[in-house]
Design a protein around this motif. Structure first.
Motif, mmCIF file in Angstrom:
data_model
loop_
_atom_site.group_PDB
_atom_site.id
_atom_site.type_symbol
_atom_site.label_atom_id
_atom_site.label_comp_id
_atom_site.label_asym_id
_atom_site.label_seq_id
_atom_site.Cartn_x
_atom_site.Cartn_y
_atom_site.Cartn_z
ATOM 1 N N LEU A 46 8.344 -2.202 -1.031
ATOM 2 C CA LEU A 46 7.526 -0.994 -1.033
ATOM 3 C C LEU A 46 7.541 -0.432 0.378
ATOM 4 O O LEU A 46 7.424 -1.180 1.348
ATOM 5 C CB LEU A 46 6.085 -1.320 -1.417
ATOM 6 N N ARG A 47 7.658 0.892 0.489
ATOM 7 C CA ARG A 47 7.635 1.532 1.811
ATOM 8 C C ARG A 47 6.264 2.178 2.012
ATOM 9 O O ARG A 47 5.807 2.939 1.172
ATOM 10 C CB ARG A 47 8.727 2.585 1.943
ATOM 11 N N PHE A 48 5.625 1.838 3.147
ATOM 12 C CA PHE A 48 4.314 2.370 3.490
ATOM 13 C C PHE A 48 4.399 3.224 4.745
ATOM 14 O O PHE A 48 5.163 2.908 5.665
ATOM 15 C CB PHE A 48 3.319 1.233 3.761
ATOM 16 N N ARG A 49 3.604 4.265 4.783
ATOM 17 C CA ARG A 49 3.448 5.035 6.017
ATOM 18 C C ARG A 49 2.641 4.186 6.988
ATOM 19 O O ARG A 49 1.959 3.244 6.590
ATOM 20 C CB ARG A 49 2.715 6.348 5.746
ATOM 21 N N LEU A 50 2.686 4.524 8.252
ATOM 22 C CA LEU A 50 1.961 3.747 9.258
ATOM 23 C C LEU A 50 0.448 3.832 9.086
ATOM 24 O O LEU A 50 -0.274 2.939 9.540
ATOM 25 C CB LEU A 50 2.355 4.193 10.667
ATOM 26 N N ASP A 51 -0.037 4.874 8.392
ATOM 27 C CA ASP A 51 -1.479 4.987 8.154
ATOM 28 C C ASP A 51 -1.935 4.155 6.953
ATOM 29 O O ASP A 51 -3.103 4.161 6.594
ATOM 30 C CB ASP A 51 -1.901 6.448 7.986
ATOM 31 N N GLY A 52 -1.003 3.439 6.315
ATOM 32 C CA GLY A 52 -1.348 2.530 5.227
ATOM 33 C C GLY A 52 -1.082 3.047 3.835
ATOM 34 O O GLY A 52 -1.166 2.295 2.876
ATOM 35 N N LEU A 89 0.975 4.244 0.567
ATOM 36 C CA LEU A 89 2.258 3.930 -0.061
ATOM 37 C C LEU A 89 3.121 5.184 -0.109
ATOM 38 O O LEU A 89 2.680 6.230 -0.587
ATOM 39 C CB LEU A 89 2.030 3.390 -1.475
ATOM 40 N N GLN A 90 4.347 5.104 0.400
ATOM 41 C CA GLN A 90 5.279 6.222 0.308
ATOM 42 C C GLN A 90 6.008 6.168 -1.022
ATOM 43 O O GLN A 90 6.038 7.137 -1.740
ATOM 44 C CB GLN A 90 6.296 6.196 1.455
ATOM 45 N N TYR A 91 6.655 5.024 -1.318
ATOM 46 C CA TYR A 91 7.335 4.875 -2.601
ATOM 47 C C TYR A 91 7.783 3.443 -2.827
ATOM 48 O O TYR A 91 7.897 2.655 -1.906
ATOM 49 C CB TYR A 91 8.520 5.832 -2.742
ATOM 50 N N LYS A 92 8.026 3.164 -4.103
ATOM 51 C CA LYS A 92 8.576 1.873 -4.500
ATOM 52 C C LYS A 92 10.089 1.997 -4.428
ATOM 53 O O LYS A 92 10.661 2.966 -4.912
ATOM 54 C CB LYS A 92 8.134 1.521 -5.922
ATOM 55 N N MET A 93 10.718 1.013 -3.833
ATOM 56 C CA MET A 93 12.162 1.042 -3.655
ATOM 57 C C MET A 93 12.826 0.310 -4.815
ATOM 58 O O MET A 93 12.161 -0.104 -5.756
ATOM 59 C CB MET A 93 12.511 0.441 -2.299
ATOM 60 N N SER A 131 7.810 3.698 9.464
ATOM 61 C CA SER A 131 7.234 3.161 8.234
ATOM 62 C C SER A 131 7.343 1.642 8.258
ATOM 63 O O SER A 131 8.053 1.074 9.085
ATOM 64 C CB SER A 131 7.945 3.729 7.004
ATOM 65 N N ILE A 132 6.633 1.017 7.315
ATOM 66 C CA ILE A 132 6.669 -0.429 7.162
ATOM 67 C C ILE A 132 7.114 -0.724 5.739
ATOM 68 O O ILE A 132 6.588 -0.155 4.785
ATOM 69 C CB ILE A 132 5.280 -1.060 7.391
ATOM 70 N N VAL A 133 8.100 -1.600 5.600
ATOM 71 C CA VAL A 133 8.585 -2.002 4.287
ATOM 72 C C VAL A 133 8.085 -3.414 4.012
ATOM 73 O O VAL A 133 8.200 -4.288 4.872
ATOM 74 C CB VAL A 133 10.129 -1.954 4.231
ATOM 75 N N VAL A 134 7.514 -3.622 2.809
ATOM 76 C CA VAL A 134 6.980 -4.928 2.439
ATOM 77 C C VAL A 134 7.683 -5.394 1.173
ATOM 78 O O VAL A 134 7.808 -4.632 0.209
ATOM 79 C CB VAL A 134 5.455 -4.860 2.184
ATOM 80 N N GLY A 135 8.181 -6.617 1.188
ATOM 81 C CA GLY A 135 8.852 -7.181 0.023
ATOM 82 C C GLY A 135 9.054 -8.673 0.197
ATOM 83 O O GLY A 135 8.712 -9.243 1.246
#
Length: 119
Positions: free
Chosen positions: A66-72, A74-78, A36-40
């Motif tokens: 925010l954690r995103f799956r590799l396909d783009g 959104l998995q969930y807000k942290m 996954s990719i985490v953006v913040g």
């Protein structure tokens, strides 16, 4: 392999990750977590040693990630503040690098940037 030795490739990678990350303090970054990719917003960078063997890692503190799956998708807000550990500089990306490596995630975070989610 002696990873706590400043001459080791592991330690060198951790130092490079720290140097790269420090340039991004106060900016929105992405952290590649392999699955996954985490953006913040990056608010702190330091070195830390983990586990009983005291392996060195670059410790990143992000606000409102925010954690995103590799396909783009959104998995969930942290939580408000989260900590992530990296050992390679390529695991940390600024927005322009994210747009090149993971364009779908880049597209999906644009609405969160406009909403000022990361402030």
């Amino acid at each position: 392999m002696e990873i706590n030795n400043p001459n080791s490739s592991w330690y060198h990678g951790v130092e490079k990750a720290k140097e790269k990350s420090k340039k991004f303090i106060g900016k929105i970054v992405a952290v590649d977590q392999n699955t996954s990719i985490v953006v913040g917003k990056l608010i702190n960078v330091e070195l830390d040693k983990l586990w009983q063997f005291q392996y060195p890692y670059c410790k990143l503190q992000l606000s409102n990630p925010l954690r995103f799956r590799l396909d783009g998708l959104l998995q969930y807000k942290m939580g408000d503040f989260e900590v992530f550990f990296v050992n390679k500089p390529e695991m940390v990306m600024d927005i322009s690098e994210l747009s090149q490596r993971f364009p779908k995630i880049y597209e999906n975070i644009q609405k969160f940037i406009k909403e000022q989610r990361f402030d």
